[in-house]
Design a protein around this motif. Structure first.
Motif, PDB file in Angstrom:
ATOM      1  N   ASN A   1       9.170  -9.651  -5.302  1.00 14.59           N
ATOM      2  CA  ASN A   1       8.207  -8.947  -4.654  1.00 14.59           C
ATOM      3  C   ASN A   1       7.245  -9.910  -3.645  1.00 14.59           C
ATOM      4  OD1 ASN A   1       8.487  -5.732  -4.884  1.00 14.59           O
ATOM      5  ND2 ASN A   1       9.188  -5.940  -6.964  1.00 14.59           N
ATOM      6  N   GLU A   2       7.525 -10.906  -4.558  1.00 13.22           N
ATOM      7  CA  GLU A   2       6.850 -11.988  -3.972  1.00 13.22           C
ATOM      8  C   GLU A   2       7.373 -12.345  -2.916  1.00 13.22           C
ATOM      9  OE1 GLU A   2       4.469 -13.405  -6.108  1.00 13.22           O
ATOM     10  OE2 GLU A   2       4.758 -11.542  -7.382  1.00 13.22           O
TER      11      GLU A   2
ATOM     12  N   PHE B   1       3.558  -4.412 -12.301  1.00 13.84           N
ATOM     13  CA  PHE B   1       3.075  -2.842 -12.521  1.00 13.84           C
ATOM     14  C   PHE B   1       1.588  -2.327 -12.074  1.00 13.84           C
ATOM     15  CE2 PHE B   1       7.512  -1.634 -14.960  1.00 13.84           C
ATOM     16  CZ  PHE B   1       7.718  -0.921 -13.753  1.00 13.84           C
ATOM     17  N   VAL B   2       0.991  -3.361 -12.753  1.00 13.14           N
ATOM     18  CA  VAL B   2      -0.344  -3.604 -12.285  1.00 13.14           C
ATOM     19  C   VAL B   2      -0.663  -3.282 -10.803  1.00 13.14           C
ATOM     20  CG1 VAL B   2      -2.579  -4.170 -12.742  1.00 13.14           C
ATOM     21  CG2 VAL B   2      -1.069  -4.236 -14.711  1.00 13.14           C
ATOM     22  N   GLU B   3       0.485  -3.896 -10.422  1.00 20.61           N
ATOM     23  CA  GLU B   3      -0.538  -4.987  -8.765  1.00 20.61           C
ATOM     24  C   GLU B   3       0.306  -3.386  -8.039  1.00 20.61           C
ATOM     25  OE1 GLU B   3       1.505  -8.188  -7.923  1.00 20.61           O
ATOM     26  OE2 GLU B   3      -0.318  -9.149  -8.291  1.00 20.61           O
ATOM     27  N   LYS B   4       1.262  -2.959  -8.227  1.00 20.89           N
ATOM     28  CA  LYS B   4       2.125  -1.673  -7.614  1.00 20.89           C
ATOM     29  C   LYS B   4       0.907  -0.359  -7.958  1.00 20.89           C
ATOM     30  CE  LYS B   4       6.618   1.230  -7.893  1.00 20.89           C
ATOM     31  NZ  LYS B   4       7.970   1.313  -8.278  1.00 20.89           N
ATOM     32  N   LYS B   5       0.523  -0.341  -8.679  1.00 17.08           N
ATOM     33  CA  LYS B   5      -0.214   1.388  -9.343  1.00 17.08           C
ATOM     34  C   LYS B   5      -0.917   1.021  -7.977  1.00 17.08           C
ATOM     35  CE  LYS B   5      -3.151   3.669 -13.118  1.00 17.08           C
ATOM     36  NZ  LYS B   5      -3.624   3.006 -14.485  1.00 17.08           N
TER      37      LYS B   5
ATOM     38  N   HIS C   1      -3.538   3.226  -4.800  1.00 15.61           N
ATOM     39  CA  HIS C   1      -4.274   3.862  -5.154  1.00 15.61           C
ATOM     40  C   HIS C   1      -5.455   3.511  -3.717  1.00 15.61           C
ATOM     41  CE1 HIS C   1      -4.948   6.097  -8.782  1.00 15.61           C
ATOM     42  NE2 HIS C   1      -4.355   4.705  -9.042  1.00 15.61           N
ATOM     43  N   THR C   2      -5.447   1.975  -3.205  1.00 14.11           N
ATOM     44  CA  THR C   2      -5.996   1.724  -2.191  1.00 14.11           C
ATOM     45  C   THR C   2      -5.391   2.225  -1.112  1.00 14.11           C
ATOM     46  OG1 THR C   2      -3.930  -0.193  -1.663  1.00 14.11           O
ATOM     47  CG2 THR C   2      -6.688  -0.347  -2.780  1.00 14.11           C
ATOM     48  N   TYR C   3      -3.950   2.946  -0.918  1.00 18.84           N
ATOM     49  CA  TYR C   3      -3.617   3.868   0.305  1.00 18.84           C
ATOM     50  C   TYR C   3      -4.718   5.846   0.553  1.00 18.84           C
ATOM     51  CZ  TYR C   3      -1.058   0.181   1.837  1.00 18.84           C
ATOM     52  OH  TYR C   3      -0.486  -1.682   1.637  1.00 18.84           O
TER      53      TYR C   3
END
Length: 72
Positions: free
Chosen positions: A30-31, A60-64, A68-70
């Motif tokens: 992911n990085e 998981f915080v970034e994935k969540k 929500h942004t999309y």
């Protein structure tokens, strides 16, 4: 003085190894920036348990947050 049960010690080692490997897989998967990839990898290698937990929470915080942004 209590002696640690070998079964508990083995289970703890397996869980720690699984946590360590999972965080490394997430880092390399992911990085995007090589510098961040290197820094996270070094952090997880030198502080394995805490570094792994911190990176997995970050993942998981970034994935969540991306989900929500999309949605809007």
């Amino acid at each position: 003085m209590t002696i640690v049960n070998p079964v508990i010690l083995i289970i703890s080692a397996i869980l720690a190894l699984a946590l360590f490997l999972t965080s490394l897989v997430f880092i390399f998967k992911n990085e995007q920036k090589p510098l961040f990839k290197l820094l996270w990898t070094l952090f997880v290698i030198f502080v394995p348990i805490i570094g792994s937990i911190i990176y997995i929470i970050k993942y998981f915080v970034e994935k969540k947050g991306m989900n929500h942004t999309y949605a809007t």
